[in-house]
Design a protein around this motif. Sequence first.
Motif, PDB file in Angstrom:
ATOM      1  N   SER A  36       0.813  -1.222   0.000  1.00 26.03           N
ATOM      2  CA  SER A  36       0.000   0.000   0.000  1.00 26.03           C
ATOM      3  C   SER A  36       0.842   1.266   0.000  1.00 26.03           C
ATOM      4  O   SER A  36       0.322   2.358  -0.254  1.00 26.03           O
ATOM      5  N   THR A  37       2.150   1.131   0.270  1.00 32.10           N
ATOM      6  CA  THR A  37       3.028   2.306   0.264  1.00 32.10           C
ATOM      7  C   THR A  37       4.106   2.186  -0.816  1.00 32.10           C
ATOM      8  O   THR A  37       5.162   2.791  -0.705  1.00 32.10           O
ATOM      9  N   ASN A  38       3.802   1.393  -1.864  1.00 31.01           N
ATOM     10  CA  ASN A  38       4.681   1.281  -3.041  1.00 31.01           C
ATOM     11  C   ASN A  38       6.099   0.842  -2.664  1.00 31.01           C
ATOM     12  O   ASN A  38       7.089   1.511  -2.980  1.00 31.01           O
ATOM     13  N   GLY A  39       6.159  -0.300  -1.984  1.00 30.27           N
ATOM     14  CA  GLY A  39       7.429  -0.812  -1.487  1.00 30.27           C
ATOM     15  C   GLY A  39       8.508  -0.995  -2.534  1.00 30.27           C
ATOM     16  O   GLY A  39       9.700  -0.884  -2.231  1.00 30.27           O
ATOM     17  N   GLU A  40       8.120  -1.272  -3.758  1.00 25.64           N
ATOM     18  CA  GLU A  40       9.116  -1.459  -4.825  1.00 25.64           C
ATOM     19  C   GLU A  40       9.918  -0.190  -5.074  1.00 25.64           C
ATOM     20  O   GLU A  40      11.027  -0.251  -5.601  1.00 25.64           O
ATOM     21  N   HIS A  41       9.368   0.951  -4.683  1.00 30.34           N
ATOM     22  CA  HIS A  41      10.029   2.230  -4.934  1.00 30.34           C
ATOM     23  C   HIS A  41      10.643   2.849  -3.679  1.00 30.34           C
ATOM     24  O   HIS A  41      11.097   3.989  -3.712  1.00 30.34           O
ATOM     25  N   TRP A  42      10.660   2.096  -2.586  1.00 25.81           N
ATOM     26  CA  TRP A  42      11.324   2.594  -1.388  1.00 25.81           C
ATOM     27  C   TRP A  42      12.822   2.767  -1.651  1.00 25.81           C
ATOM     28  O   TRP A  42      13.391   2.107  -2.528  1.00 25.81           O
ATOM     29  N   LYS A  43      13.449   3.611  -0.895  1.00 22.83           N
ATOM     30  CA  LYS A  43      14.907   3.744  -0.996  1.00 22.83           C
ATOM     31  C   LYS A  43      15.588   2.434  -0.625  1.00 22.83           C
ATOM     32  O   LYS A  43      16.519   1.986  -1.294  1.00 22.83           O
ATOM     33  N   VAL A  44      15.141   1.857   0.475  1.00 21.09           N
ATOM     34  CA  VAL A  44      15.612   0.538   0.887  1.00 21.09           C
ATOM     35  C   VAL A  44      14.384  -0.357   0.953  1.00 21.09           C
ATOM     36  O   VAL A  44      13.556  -0.232   1.846  1.00 21.09           O
ATOM     37  N   SER A  45      14.268  -1.246  -0.014  1.00 21.83           N
ATOM     38  CA  SER A  45      13.064  -2.058  -0.157  1.00 21.83           C
ATOM     39  C   SER A  45      13.219  -3.400   0.575  1.00 21.83           C
ATOM     40  O   SER A  45      14.270  -3.707   1.133  1.00 21.83           O
ATOM     41  N   TRP A  46      12.162  -4.190   0.569  1.00 19.56           N
ATOM     42  CA  TRP A  46      12.179  -5.526   1.163  1.00 19.56           C
ATOM     43  C   TRP A  46      12.172  -6.575   0.058  1.00 19.56           C
ATOM     44  O   TRP A  46      11.477  -6.427  -0.960  1.00 19.56           O
ATOM     45  N   ASP A  47      12.906  -7.634   0.262  1.00 18.21           N
ATOM     46  CA  ASP A  47      12.839  -8.814  -0.602  1.00 18.21           C
ATOM     47  C   ASP A  47      11.849  -9.764   0.054  1.00 18.21           C
ATOM     48  O   ASP A  47      12.169 -10.441   1.032  1.00 18.21           O
ATOM     49  N   LEU A  48      10.633  -9.808  -0.470  1.00 18.19           N
ATOM     50  CA  LEU A  48       9.569 -10.577   0.155  1.00 18.19           C
ATOM     51  C   LEU A  48       9.822 -12.072   0.120  1.00 18.19           C
ATOM     52  O   LEU A  48       9.153 -12.834   0.832  1.00 18.19           O
ATOM     53  N   SER A  49      10.804 -12.509  -0.686  1.00 23.68           N
ATOM     54  CA  SER A  49      11.126 -13.934  -0.746  1.00 23.68           C
ATOM     55  C   SER A  49      12.015 -14.366   0.415  1.00 23.68           C
ATOM     56  O   SER A  49      12.190 -15.559   0.661  1.00 23.68           O
ATOM     57  N   LYS A  50      12.573 -13.379   1.132  1.00 24.98           N
ATOM     58  CA  LYS A  50      13.456 -13.694   2.251  1.00 24.98           C
ATOM     59  C   LYS A  50      12.681 -13.683   3.564  1.00 24.98           C
ATOM     60  O   LYS A  50      11.559 -13.204   3.649  1.00 24.98           O
ATOM     61  N   ASN A  51      13.320 -14.226   4.600  1.00 22.65           N
ATOM     62  CA  ASN A  51      12.722 -14.241   5.923  1.00 22.65           C
ATOM     63  C   ASN A  51      12.479 -12.814   6.409  1.00 22.65           C
ATOM     64  O   ASN A  51      13.262 -11.909   6.120  1.00 22.65           O
ATOM     65  N   VAL A  52      11.397 -12.616   7.152  1.00 22.94           N
ATOM     66  CA  VAL A  52      11.036 -11.297   7.662  1.00 22.94           C
ATOM     67  C   VAL A  52      12.180 -10.664   8.452  1.00 22.94           C
ATOM     68  O   VAL A  52      12.330  -9.435   8.465  1.00 22.94           O
ATOM     69  N   SER A  53      12.998 -11.488   9.081  1.00 18.88           N
ATOM     70  CA  SER A  53      14.117 -10.972   9.873  1.00 18.88           C
ATOM     71  C   SER A  53      15.118 -10.207   9.024  1.00 18.88           C
ATOM     72  O   SER A  53      15.921  -9.436   9.549  1.00 18.88           O
ATOM     73  N   LYS A  54      15.064 -10.403   7.713  1.00 19.70           N
ATOM     74  CA  LYS A  54      15.985  -9.723   6.792  1.00 19.70           C
ATOM     75  C   LYS A  54      15.397  -8.425   6.239  1.00 19.70           C
ATOM     76  O   LYS A  54      16.072  -7.712   5.503  1.00 19.70           O
ATOM     77  N   TRP A  55      14.162  -8.121   6.594  1.00 20.32           N
ATOM     78  CA  TRP A  55      13.509  -6.930   6.048  1.00 20.32           C
ATOM     79  C   TRP A  55      13.964  -5.702   6.824  1.00 20.32           C
ATOM     80  O   TRP A  55      13.792  -5.616   8.049  1.00 20.32           O
ATOM     81  N   SER A  56      14.535  -4.773   6.132  1.00 24.67           N
ATOM     82  CA  SER A  56      15.101  -3.581   6.757  1.00 24.67           C
ATOM     83  C   SER A  56      14.049  -2.797   7.550  1.00 24.67           C
ATOM     84  O   SER A  56      12.939  -2.553   7.073  1.00 24.67           O
ATOM     85  N   GLY A  57      14.429  -2.402   8.760  1.00 25.02           N
ATOM     86  CA  GLY A  57      13.559  -1.573   9.578  1.00 25.02           C
ATOM     87  C   GLY A  57      12.550  -2.323  10.418  1.00 25.02           C
ATOM     88  O   GLY A  57      11.783  -1.701  11.156  1.00 25.02           O
ATOM     89  N   VAL A  58      12.553  -3.646  10.327  1.00 27.37           N
ATOM     90  CA  VAL A  58      11.609  -4.463  11.091  1.00 27.37           C
ATOM     91  C   VAL A  58      12.345  -5.136  12.248  1.00 27.37           C
ATOM     92  O   VAL A  58      13.317  -5.866  12.023  1.00 27.37           O
TER      93      VAL A  58
END
Length: 298
Positions: A36-58
């Motif tokens: 909903s916040t256009n994650g593909e265009h974030w400065k530092v995005s998330w790779d949804l295929s990886k474990n949540v622990s690898k998602w920046s800022g979480v």
Amino acid sequence: MTIKIWRSLLVILFFTTAAFAIPKAEKKALIDLYESTNGEHWKVSWDLSKNVSKWSGVLIENNHVTAITLFNNNLSGSLPASIGNFQNLRILNLAFNNVEGSLPEGLFQLTNLEVLRLGKNKLQGTISNEIGALKKLVHLDLFNNNMSGNLPENIGSLENLKVVSLSNNQLEGELPVSISNLSKLERLELSENKLRGDIPENISTLQGLKTLIIADNYFSNKFPSEILKMQNLEVLQIQKNNFDIRFSEDIASVETSLVVFDFDGNTNTSYNKRDLKDLYLDSNTRTVKTKFEDDEEN
């Protein structure tokens, strides 16, 4: 490689993965936030295929999401309703982005929230009375948005608040008297809104208050001189209101801890500001002129 070693590796992998497992509802809410916040265009995005622990800022603690910090990360779009799924969330910092729309009802279900930073976005709508449910809230930051309507009266029930930063919005109406209940309050920033009426004199009971910024509103009548005597108050900005400036005649006789004092009084007043070098202007003391120089990430 022996079967025994393989089994050991599988056990390690299992417990490593399990250590970062979170409830499905929380993972869905993270994905909803991303989409909903256009994650593909974030400065530092998330790779949804990886474990949540690898998602920046979480931040994950005890298999729950406890902090989401995406400060200045080019978020756009709106906040999803599922944000209410983060029942263990303590920090939500999405400041300095381009998030728009209204505050979702789910936001006020985050009863463990301590830091809510949504400043410098494009949010609209009112601050719901439901904010009274956030009893653990310490830092409320919605500055520089397009928030409108009155400040909810029950804001005074958030007894843990230390920072209220609501400058540069379209807020209107009178200042709730209940603000005087915020005994831990250190910063109250309400400049550049459409607030009006009298300043409640009982604000002077907030002896921990260090910063009071209410410039550029429609407050009127006499400014309570008791506020000038507050022992810990260092920054006071009340200019561009409709105050009766005759209160400035009392300034010379008041013992005050003020270091920064901006008002629409006579420039020949005998009040003397202290040397500004005596004030350590860090990110905890943000005046009207420096409110955009905020690079905190918590």
